[in-house]
Design a protein around this motif. Structure first.
Motif, short mmCIF file in Angstrom:
data_model
loop_
_atom_site.label_atom_id
_atom_site.label_comp_id
_atom_site.label_asym_id
_atom_site.label_seq_id
_atom_site.Cartn_x
_atom_site.Cartn_y
_atom_site.Cartn_z
N ALA A 1 0.87 -1.34 0.31
CA ALA A 1 0.38 0.14 -0.06
C ALA A 1 0.81 1.31 0.32
CB ALA A 1 -0.91 0.25 1.14
N ASN A 2 1.21 1.52 0.71
CA ASN A 2 3.09 2.73 1.19
C ASN A 2 3.77 2.57 -0.60
OD1 ASN A 2 3.62 -0.17 1.42
ND2 ASN A 2 5.14 0.85 3.44
N TYR A 3 4.26 1.62 -0.93
CA TYR A 3 5.10 1.72 -2.24
C TYR A 3 3.76 1.62 -3.28
CZ TYR A 3 8.52 0.38 -5.95
OH TYR A 3 9.38 0.22 -6.48
N SER A 4 3.13 1.59 -3.87
CA SER A 4 2.03 1.66 -4.71
C SER A 4 1.44 3.08 -4.05
CB SER A 4 0.35 0.77 -4.14
OG SER A 4 0.96 -1.25 -4.54
N ALA A 5 1.09 3.44 -3.14
CA ALA A 5 0.61 4.52 -3.18
C ALA A 5 1.94 5.92 -3.93
CB ALA A 5 -0.37 5.08 -2.02
N ALA A 6 2.82 5.57 -2.90
CA ALA A 6 4.41 6.47 -3.75
C ALA A 6 4.69 6.75 -5.30
CB ALA A 6 5.04 5.86 -2.69
N LYS A 7 4.70 4.97 -5.84
CA LYS A 7 4.29 5.45 -7.06
C LYS A 7 3.40 5.75 -7.86
CE LYS A 7 8.93 3.53 -6.94
NZ LYS A 7 9.34 4.56 -7.04
#
Length: 255
Positions: A159-165
């Motif tokens: 969730a964190n990485y997908s949101a950032a990207k």
């Protein structure tokens, strides 16, 4: 034709995350095309290895410059770009290859794991683009390439990485619309699973690789050179009418 394709002679390129597998390979390709390359990273040892690797891979290229840089420190990013301007008088290319995942299922994701990934992957990218854009718009030319990820479309446990990207993609598209009239293009690359040293060192590498190859249309893992080749085109003068795009270098796996 008076010039060869992807001739970057006289241009200056900054690659953040330049000590990593993708950043260092991209440095090799841009240096081979004639650019003066500056690689930035938080790891001094990694930068030294990357610079030495470039010297071995492209012995006739201009020596790669190294810069220890924390992309989450806006003042440090500004100083880095000002330093490049002082030394070279210009900055033509920015490639943001920094970032990392901190994977956990949503209910187990900590505040620190969320903020660390967002700060480095998204906020750090914004800081780098903002400072590069000041110089690029003044000179009337620039190429910005951000490294997003196939995960920008959403991945379980990221969730964190997908949101950032996903934020990086939105940022890149906004920059493209805002700066096109100034002669600056901005495009994102969304890699699939790329075989780097850090990936191979994972205990779960074989399982991850097997799952990825089965899902890909092209039945292999990506290589750093696959990303570097895409970056080389997007940073070339020939790519001047291409902006705001997300180029999936993922072997045909989009979701």
């Amino acid at each position: 034709m008076s010039r060869r394709l992807s001739d970057l002679q006289g241009q200056v390129a900054l690659i953040t995350g330049g000590a990593g597998g993708l950043g260092s390979e991209t440095a090799n390709w841009l240096a081979a095309a004639g650019a003066q390359v500056v690689i930035a990273d938080v790891s001094t040892e990694g930068l030294e290895r990357a610079a030495a690797g470039c010297a071995d891979a492209v012995p006739d290229a201009k020596p790669v410059e190294t810069l220890v840089l924390d992309v989450t420190n806006s003042a440090a990013v500004r100083a880095a770009v000002v330093g490049i301007e002082d030394r070279h008088g210009r900055l033509d290319i920015l490639v943001t290859s920094h970032g990392f995942p901190r994977d956990h299922r949503l209910t187990e994701l900590t505040d620190v794991e969320w903020s660390d990934v967002i700060n480095v992957c998204l906020t750090g990218t914004f800081f780098c683009i903002r400072e590069a854009a000041r110089l690029m718009t003044a000179q009337g030319y620039g190429r910005i390439v951000t490294l997003a990820s196939r995960a920008w479309q959403g991945n379980p446990g990221q969730a964190n990485y997908s949101a950032a990207k996903a934020g990086v993609v939105g940022l890149t598209k906004s920059v493209a619309k805002e700066l096109g009239r100034k002669g600056v293009t901005a495009n994102a690359i969304a890699p699939g699973l790329i075989e780097t040293a850090s990936l191979r060192n994972l205990e779960t590498f074989e399982a991850i690789a097997d799952r990825a190859v089965k899902a890909n249309s092209i039945k292999r893992l990506g290589e750093p050179s696959d990303i570097a080749a895409a970056v080389l085109y997007l940073t070339s003068p020939e790519a001047g009418f291409l902006t705001g795009e997300v180029v999936h270098v993922s072997g045909g796996r989009f979701s």
